[in-house]
Design a protein around this motif. Structure first.
Motif, mmCIF file in Angstrom:
data_model
loop_
_atom_site.group_PDB
_atom_site.id
_atom_site.type_symbol
_atom_site.label_atom_id
_atom_site.label_comp_id
_atom_site.label_asym_id
_atom_site.label_seq_id
_atom_site.Cartn_x
_atom_site.Cartn_y
_atom_site.Cartn_z
ATOM 1 N N GLN A 158 0.813 -1.217 0.000
ATOM 2 C CA GLN A 158 0.000 0.000 0.000
ATOM 3 C C GLN A 158 0.853 1.277 0.000
ATOM 4 O OE1 GLN A 158 -3.262 -0.412 2.917
ATOM 5 N NE2 GLN A 158 -3.133 -2.630 2.693
ATOM 6 N N THR A 196 0.761 8.299 8.116
ATOM 7 C CA THR A 196 0.634 7.094 7.306
ATOM 8 C C THR A 196 1.871 6.207 7.363
ATOM 9 O OG1 THR A 196 1.569 7.866 5.187
ATOM 10 C CG2 THR A 196 -0.687 8.538 5.695
ATOM 11 N N GLU A 274 -0.022 -7.782 5.128
ATOM 12 C CA GLU A 274 0.229 -6.439 4.610
ATOM 13 C C GLU A 274 1.651 -6.017 4.933
ATOM 14 O OE1 GLU A 274 0.754 -3.607 6.526
ATOM 15 O OE2 GLU A 274 0.329 -4.433 8.511
ATOM 16 N N THR A 276 2.681 -2.491 4.877
ATOM 17 C CA THR A 276 2.621 -1.033 4.780
ATOM 18 C C THR A 276 3.791 -0.339 5.467
ATOM 19 O OG1 THR A 276 1.211 -0.928 6.739
ATOM 20 C CG2 THR A 276 0.116 -1.023 4.596
ATOM 21 N N SER A 347 -2.744 3.672 4.892
ATOM 22 C CA SER A 347 -2.414 3.103 6.203
ATOM 23 C C SER A 347 -2.403 4.274 7.178
ATOM 24 C CB SER A 347 -1.062 2.390 6.171
ATOM 25 O OG SER A 347 -0.020 3.303 5.899
ATOM 26 N N ASN A 362 -0.016 0.878 13.929
ATOM 27 C CA ASN A 362 -0.173 1.070 12.493
ATOM 28 C C ASN A 362 -1.300 0.186 11.955
ATOM 29 O OD1 ASN A 362 0.815 1.957 9.737
ATOM 30 N ND2 ASN A 362 1.035 -0.255 9.549
ATOM 31 N N ALA A 364 -3.296 -0.968 8.583
ATOM 32 C CA ALA A 364 -3.393 -0.993 7.121
ATOM 33 C C ALA A 364 -4.860 -0.937 6.719
ATOM 34 C CB ALA A 364 -2.739 -2.261 6.591
#
Length: 471
Positions: A158, A196, A274, A276, A347, A362, A364
């Motif tokens: 992402q 992000t 994920e 990210t 994210s 964090n 995602a």
């Protein structure tokens, strides 16, 4: 807007009450646009500017004009006319509002972004220009009735943040690592960090940007590690940023140690996972931010440096923020204009409980609504209403809040499954038991449901959704 003027008027009346009958000091009036965004529905539209109290004398307002994909005289005209990118609007004594006319000469087609932003730059009488000093006039006459979209966040790592404008169907993808700091365009002097990439900021005791700083491992955001005082408020409250409000007194503005967070993973993770923030560290910086008139002066450097760079960041009323890349040493384009997007796929540094209280975490596959631009959202469970049957009459305006996470991660979850070898795994799913109501900055209301978050191969970072306008 009405609430804003009640507050402004209350302030003015309070100030008057505080003066003695012998006090001859003239108090400033307050002036602002009646609306911050207008979608053109007629050939000619009056644009209203309001005063908090009747004007003490006749005078005029000067408005600056910023055009996006339009030209004065070709796509639009105004009365009074635009001259040298300004409009001068006269007003009489003892009036509470004044207006000028905007005439649309050419239409916009769906998906085309065309607008004009008018900003109050000066008033000839003693006045204070309030927060709503700009209005964005949009050429998209009617909002899109609906669409099915697939925001290009870039797969399981992402790398992109995607901003979506529901009224036009336009999507804008920006690399998440392209910026570090965002400088608020309102009257407050506030600075946000990149939420992000697991970024954090910590105030030092120093005011000397050239003083050497050291890395601080406690600032790293990992599972069970980090501090909520070193990230911006996840709900989006601009008064609760990790970096304190920038003071008009230089000596009060401290140096901040900045952990720039993590890059997206350089390789794709296992299917269903994920990446990210699984990449390399983005490094460390130190910054000190001062005021420069109505703008920001930013001093920044590597943490071991004894000299620094400096850049002025100018406020732009058409946007929520002006963005700066500390790594590229320049102002960069990130968000669309504040009235030209509603939700963003990204994210995001949210908070979660690890048993000892909330800590940064964090997330995602996160969706934020543009609360600072005026877009709001809330969730509807299908046990209350089905998506197809839900109409404008079913909208509950009391459920719209100022939390930008009202969609958040609520649209997706996991369910049990097996891999190709029959081993149990958690599978990513878009929740079918709920949908969302989104009101855009122009007042259009949509129902939104998410239809997928993975592709046919099960790889995350492939969201799809559909929406329809409510009438």
């Amino acid at each position: 807007m009405k609430k804003n003027f009640i507050l402004i008027l209350s302030f003015v009346l309070l100030a008057i009450g505080a003066c003695s009958s012998d006090d001859e000091v003239a108090l400033p009036n307050a002036v602002a646009f009646a609306s911050t965004s207008i979608n053109l529905s007629a050939e000619t539209t009056p644009i209203e500017i309001k005063f908090a109290s009747p004007t003490a004398s006749a005078g005029s307002l000067t408005l600056t004009v910023t055009e996006t994909a339009v030209a004065n005289g070709t796509d639009f005209s105004t009365t009074p006319a635009v001259a040298a990118n300004t409009v001068v609007v006269p007003f009489e004594k003892n009036v509470s509002s004044v207006s000028f006319s905007f005439k649309k000469l050419k239409e916009a087609i769906e998906g085309e972004v065309k607008n004009v932003v008018f900003t109050i730059s000066s008033v000839t009488i003693n006045s204070v220009i309030s927060d709503n000093k700009s209005v964005q006039v949009n050429f998209n006459e009617t909002a899109s009735l609906g669409n099915a979209l697939a925001p290009g966040v870039g797969g399981p790592t992402q790398p992109n943040q995607v901003f979506v404008d529901l009224s036009s169907g336009k999507m804008t993808a920006v690399p998440r690592v392209s910026w570090d700091l965002g400088f608020a365009s309102g009257t407050d002097f506030r600075v946000v960090i990149n939420n992000t990439v697991k970024m954090s900021a910590k105030q030092t005791t120093s005011t000397n940007i050239d003083e050497v700083q050291a890395e601080d491992a406690t600032m790293l955001i990992n599972n069970g590690q980090g501090s909520t005082t070193q990230i911006d408020d996840p709900a989006g409250d601009i008064t609760k940023t990790a970096i304190a409000a920038i003071s008009a007194t230089d000596s009060e503005n401290k140096v901040y140690l900045i952990n720039l967070g993590s890059n997206p993973s350089a390789t794709n993770p296992a299917v269903g996972s994920e990446g990210t923030a699984g990449g390399s560290s983005r490094g460390w910086k130190k910054v000190r931010i001062l005021r420069s008139g109505n703008d920001y002066k930013v001093q920044y450097a590597d943490i071991a440096a004894t000299t620094h760079d400096e850049i002025t960041v100018t406020k732009n009323a058409a946007y929520n923020f002006t963005f700066l890349s500390l790594l590229d040493k320049k102002v960069v384009s990130v968000e669309p204009q504040k009235a030209q997007w509603d939700i963003t796929f990204t994210s995001f540094t949210n908070t979660t409980s690890f048993g000892t209280g909330l800590l940064p975490y964090n997330f995602a596959d996160f969706v934020l609504n543009n609360v600072k631009g005026g877009a709001k959202a809330y969730q509807v469970l299908t046990t209350a209403f089905t998506y197809d049957a839900f109409t404008l009459a079913n909208v509950d305006n009391t459920k719209f809040t100022d939390d930008q996470r009202n969609i958040g991660s609520n649209w997706r979850g996991t369910t049990g499954g097996t891999d190709a070898n029959g081993n149990p795994v958690s599978l990513f799913v878009a929740r079918s038991d709920r949908f969302f109501v989104v009101k855009d900055p122009a007042g259009n209301v949509y129902k939104v449901r998410f239809t997928a978050g993975v592709n046919a191969a099960g790889e995350r970072g492939n969201p799809t959704f559909q929406y329809a306008i409510l009438k």
